[in-house]
Write an enzyme that holds these catalytic residues in place. Structure first.
Site, short mmCIF file in Angstrom:
data_model
loop_
_atom_site.label_atom_id
_atom_site.label_comp_id
_atom_site.label_asym_id
_atom_site.label_seq_id
_atom_site.Cartn_x
_atom_site.Cartn_y
_atom_site.Cartn_z
N ASP A 14 0.87 -1.18 0.00
CA ASP A 14 0.00 0.00 0.00
C ASP A 14 0.91 1.23 0.00
O ASP A 14 2.13 1.11 0.15
CB ASP A 14 -0.89 0.00 1.27
CG ASP A 14 -1.81 1.21 1.34
OD1 ASP A 14 -2.38 1.61 0.32
OD2 ASP A 14 -1.95 1.80 2.44
N SER A 15 0.28 2.39 -0.11
CA SER A 15 1.06 3.63 -0.02
C SER A 15 1.53 3.86 1.43
O SER A 15 2.49 4.60 1.64
CB SER A 15 0.19 4.81 -0.45
OG SER A 15 -0.96 4.88 0.36
N GLY A 47 -3.38 8.83 -3.69
CA GLY A 47 -4.73 9.18 -4.16
C GLY A 47 -4.83 10.40 -5.04
O GLY A 47 -5.79 10.56 -5.77
N CYS A 77 -4.24 -1.56 -1.94
CA CYS A 77 -4.45 -0.13 -2.12
C CYS A 77 -5.43 -0.01 -3.27
O CYS A 77 -5.18 -0.54 -4.37
CB CYS A 77 -3.12 0.53 -2.47
SG CYS A 77 -3.28 2.25 -2.99
N ASN A 78 -6.54 0.66 -3.03
CA ASN A 78 -7.56 0.79 -4.08
C ASN A 78 -7.06 1.65 -5.24
O ASN A 78 -7.36 1.38 -6.40
CB ASN A 78 -8.83 1.40 -3.51
CG ASN A 78 -9.56 0.45 -2.59
OD1 ASN A 78 -10.49 -0.22 -3.00
ND2 ASN A 78 -9.12 0.35 -1.35
N THR A 79 -6.31 2.70 -4.91
CA THR A 79 -5.82 3.60 -5.96
C THR A 79 -4.87 2.84 -6.89
O THR A 79 -4.99 2.92 -8.12
CB THR A 79 -5.09 4.80 -5.33
OG1 THR A 79 -5.87 5.30 -4.25
CG2 THR A 79 -4.85 5.89 -6.33
N GLU A 156 -3.38 8.75 8.78
CA GLU A 156 -1.93 8.69 8.95
C GLU A 156 -1.48 9.52 10.16
O GLU A 156 -0.44 9.26 10.74
CB GLU A 156 -1.22 9.16 7.67
CG GLU A 156 -1.40 8.23 6.47
CD GLU A 156 -0.45 7.01 6.46
OE1 GLU A 156 0.63 7.08 7.06
OE2 GLU A 156 -0.83 5.99 5.84
N CYS A 188 -11.07 2.53 0.13
CA CYS A 188 -9.68 2.92 0.37
C CYS A 188 -9.27 2.13 1.59
O CYS A 188 -10.02 2.07 2.58
CB CYS A 188 -9.58 4.42 0.64
SG CYS A 188 -7.94 4.94 1.23
N HIS A 190 -7.33 2.66 3.88
CA HIS A 190 -7.18 3.42 5.13
C HIS A 190 -8.52 3.54 5.88
O HIS A 190 -8.53 3.75 7.09
CB HIS A 190 -6.69 4.84 4.84
CG HIS A 190 -5.21 4.94 4.57
ND1 HIS A 190 -4.63 4.46 3.43
CD2 HIS A 190 -4.21 5.49 5.30
CE1 HIS A 190 -3.32 4.70 3.47
NE2 HIS A 190 -3.05 5.33 4.59
N1 DGL Z 1 -4.81 3.27 0.93
C1 DGL Z 1 -4.85 3.71 -0.42
C2 DGL Z 1 -6.09 3.27 -1.15
O1 DGL Z 1 -6.68 2.27 -0.81
C3 DGL Z 1 -4.58 5.12 -0.75
C4 DGL Z 1 -4.12 6.11 0.19
C5 DGL Z 1 -3.34 7.21 -0.51
O2 DGL Z 1 -3.94 8.15 -1.04
O3 DGL Z 1 -2.13 7.05 -0.53
O4 DGL Z 1 -6.49 3.89 -2.12
#
Ligand code: DGL
Length: 273
Positions: A14-15, A47, A77-79, A156, A188, A190
């Protein structure tokens, strides 16, 4: 496919710390599997970055994870799933699992009134990936996507339960309440860390779908089909955690998300891969 051994670890990335919510589900549903986790904390957030940038990052991370001989990769990570999953899958010799399919499937199955909300980063929502996936699984649903860009920095910063987070959640989510969604995807990784706040704002009648849980189930199925599921190995204890910056901070968060696990986080220079 590359020759893989069921005892090899699973790479998860993930990020930042969001993907730990996915690692937590994998540890709970596949306790015998060893995880190699990478959080790209030096380059967070993903994101608000372009598709090309995210694809470049994801390829570097895949090379790092492959250097650790993983048998599968979970794009937690969805992005990165929205932008880079197709590229990662195209020339991969091992299974690569993203976040979008499993969560979409459950949302389309549980909605009663057909109004589904999807919250995520600007990248995920503007890509339209959830809407496209849901349209292909069950045409005719009303899918409303909403970017919530302040949620990632709030997570975060550790503001999982605070007045500020409540206020921000109301600002983003009122629109989805007005649209009478009965199901909402936490799009997301997070966001499950804000689940209590999100649930409070949306109310009891809205079902929250956490793709982390569904993706761990999908991963288990894929590993079983590929003959890569680790069985009879006992509970794995040797998970490895890596970050591209601030490894200590990630270690602290990992300790509060993965309670009971022994965690040691190392910093690596991901640009070398
Ligand atoms: N956790 C990430 C997601 O699922 C993205 C968070 C970010 O913007 O870095 O998209």
């Amino acid at each position: 496919m590359r020759e893989c051994n069921a005892d090899a670890p699973i790479g998860v990335f993930d990020s930042g710390i969001g993907g730990l919510t996915v690692a937590r589900e994998i540890m709970s549903q596949l306790p015998e599997e060893k995880i190699i986790y990478f959080g790209d904390t030096a380059r967070l957030p993903y994101g608000n970055k372009s598709r090309e940038t995210i694809i470049g990052y994801a390829k570097q991370i895949r090379r790092f994870l492959e250097s650790r001989n993983v048998k599968a990769i979970v794009v937690a990570c969805n992005t990165a799933s929205a932008y880079a999953l197709d590229t990662l899958c195209e020339d991969s010799e091992i299974p690569v699992v993203g976040m979008i399919h499993a969560g979409s499937k459950v949302a389309t199955q549980v909605t009663v009134n057909g109004n589904i909300g999807v919250i995520g980063t600007s990248g995920t929502t503007s890509s339209g990936v959830y809407k496209k996936m849901m349209d292909s699984l069950k045409p005719g649903l009303n899918v409303i996507q909403k970017a919530c860009p302040l949620f990632v920095p709030l997570v975060e910063e550790g503001l999982w339960n605070s007045k500020i987070t409540d206020e921000v959640a109301r600002m983003y989510l009122d629109e989805l309440k007005e649209a009478q969604v009965d199901t909402m995807v936490l799009g997301c990784t997070h966001y499950p860390l804000l689940k209590e706040t999100i649930a409070r704002v949306m109310g009891d009648n809205v079902r929250l779908v956490n793709p982390a849980y569904e993706t761990a189930r999908e991963l288990k199925e894929i590993l079983r089909e590929e003959g890569l599921l680790r069985v009879n190995g006992g509970r794995s204890t040797g998970h490895e955690f890596y970050a591209s910056d601030l490894a200590d901070k990630m270690q602290e968060f990992a300790g509060s998300i993965l309670t009971g696990e022994s965690i040691n986080t190392s910093k690596i220079d991901i640009t070398e891969y």
